[in-house]
Write a protein that holds these residues in place. Structure first.
Motif, mmCIF file in Angstrom:
data_model
loop_
_atom_site.group_PDB
_atom_site.id
_atom_site.type_symbol
_atom_site.label_atom_id
_atom_site.label_comp_id
_atom_site.label_asym_id
_atom_site.label_seq_id
_atom_site.Cartn_x
_atom_site.Cartn_y
_atom_site.Cartn_z
ATOM 1 N N MET A 1 16.200 13.749 103.451
ATOM 2 C CA MET A 1 16.040 13.479 102.020
ATOM 3 C C MET A 1 15.511 12.069 101.780
ATOM 4 N N GLU A 2 15.855 11.152 102.641
ATOM 5 C CA GLU A 2 15.330 9.788 102.506
ATOM 6 C C GLU A 2 13.898 9.691 103.029
ATOM 7 N N CYS B 1 8.397 13.707 98.124
ATOM 8 C CA CYS B 1 7.980 15.104 97.931
ATOM 9 C C CYS B 1 9.127 15.866 97.268
ATOM 10 N N PRO B 2 9.207 15.871 95.935
ATOM 11 C CA PRO B 2 10.333 16.489 95.217
ATOM 12 C C PRO B 2 10.579 17.958 95.566
ATOM 13 N N ALA B 3 9.518 18.734 95.729
ATOM 14 C CA ALA B 3 9.686 20.159 96.043
ATOM 15 C C ALA B 3 10.387 20.344 97.388
ATOM 16 N N LEU B 4 10.048 19.501 98.352
ATOM 17 C CA LEU B 4 10.673 19.580 99.668
ATOM 18 C C LEU B 4 12.116 19.095 99.606
ATOM 19 N N LYS C 1 14.455 21.781 98.511
ATOM 20 C CA LYS C 1 14.777 22.754 99.552
ATOM 21 C C LYS C 1 15.786 22.188 100.555
ATOM 22 N N ILE C 2 15.654 20.904 100.863
ATOM 23 C CA ILE C 2 16.580 20.274 101.806
ATOM 24 C C ILE C 2 17.953 20.109 101.163
ATOM 25 N N ALA C 3 17.972 19.684 99.897
ATOM 26 C CA ALA C 3 19.241 19.469 99.184
ATOM 27 C C ALA C 3 20.038 20.765 99.053
ATOM 28 N N TYR D 1 16.355 24.497 103.739
ATOM 29 C CA TYR D 1 15.757 23.946 104.949
ATOM 30 C C TYR D 1 16.766 23.029 105.630
ATOM 31 N N ASP D 2 16.906 23.179 106.932
ATOM 32 C CA ASP D 2 17.723 22.247 107.707
ATOM 33 C C ASP D 2 16.997 21.956 109.018
ATOM 34 N N ALA D 3 17.697 21.439 110.002
ATOM 35 C CA ALA D 3 17.043 21.024 111.251
ATOM 36 C C ALA D 3 16.305 22.164 111.939
#
Length: 199
Positions: free
Chosen positions: A165-166, A171-174, A177-179, A183-185
């Motif tokens: 996230m940092e 890239c707000p859209a990405l 998805k991470i938040a 999407y994860d590792a």
């Protein structure tokens, strides 16, 4: 398809260190050397003759890019100064030149793979992905990959969500998805590719 290519690329490259290949080495001064090469891991590349005798040792710090033909596939390698940690990536130490394969490259970030050990294949192997932002000289550790003959590639990173996230904050859209942990590792490559295509 990209995942399949990535996995096959990993498998083909394991024997790279003990064999010789046709290669093209671009030096930092712009000169290009072609011929039979032997990867000398983190220290550089050996140019050898038809009898596998070393005729020139090219140190890592002089190499800009190495393009190695492995079974008809051209693999691209760079030597970059970077830090390393086995588990806690936020406490990286031991800055030195490391040989990294270019796995994915885009306008914003390049994904590199580093193999910290050389030797015979074991049941499981651990390699590491790094990210190199365009304009930066030093890549940062991204995630690790555990794989073996009986398990599929397993991507890991301690505090991956916080790091990603940092790192991908612009890239707000990405980030969304991470938040949400969509999407994860496990999607390490896909995340970098989405970032490269983010407007």
């Amino acid at each position: 398809m990209k995942k399949l290519y990535f996995i096959l690329s990993l498998l083909f490259s394991f024997s790279l260190y003990s064999q010789t290949y046709e290669g093209k080495i671009t030096l930092d001064d712009g000169n290009i050397i072609t011929g039979i090469v032997e990867m000398n891991y983190d220290t550089g590349i050996n140019l050898v003759n038809s009898k596998n005798e070393i005729i020139e040792e090219i140190p890592a710090e002089n190499i800009k890019l190495a393009e190695i033909n492995v079974d008809g596939e051209v693999q691209r390698y760079v030597y970059l100064e970077s830090y390393f940690s086995t588990f806690n990536f936020s406490k990286q130490t031991n800055l030195k030149f490391r040989m990294m394969q270019i796995l994915s490259e885009g306008p914003k970030v390049t994904v590199l793979e580093y193999r910290p050990t050389v030797g015979l294949l074991t049941m499981t192997e651990l390699t590491y992905l790094y990210l190199l932002k365009t304009g930066s000289q030093t890549p940062v550790m991204y995630s690790s990959i555990q794989r073996g003959s009986i398990i599929k590639p397993n991507y890991k990173r301690y505090e991956f969500k916080e790091f990603a996230m940092e790192f991908f904050a612009d890239c707000p859209a990405l980030i969304e998805k991470i938040a949400s942990e969509e999407y994860d590792a496990r999607e390490s490559i896909e995340i970098a590719e989405m970032y490269n295509n983010c407007n």
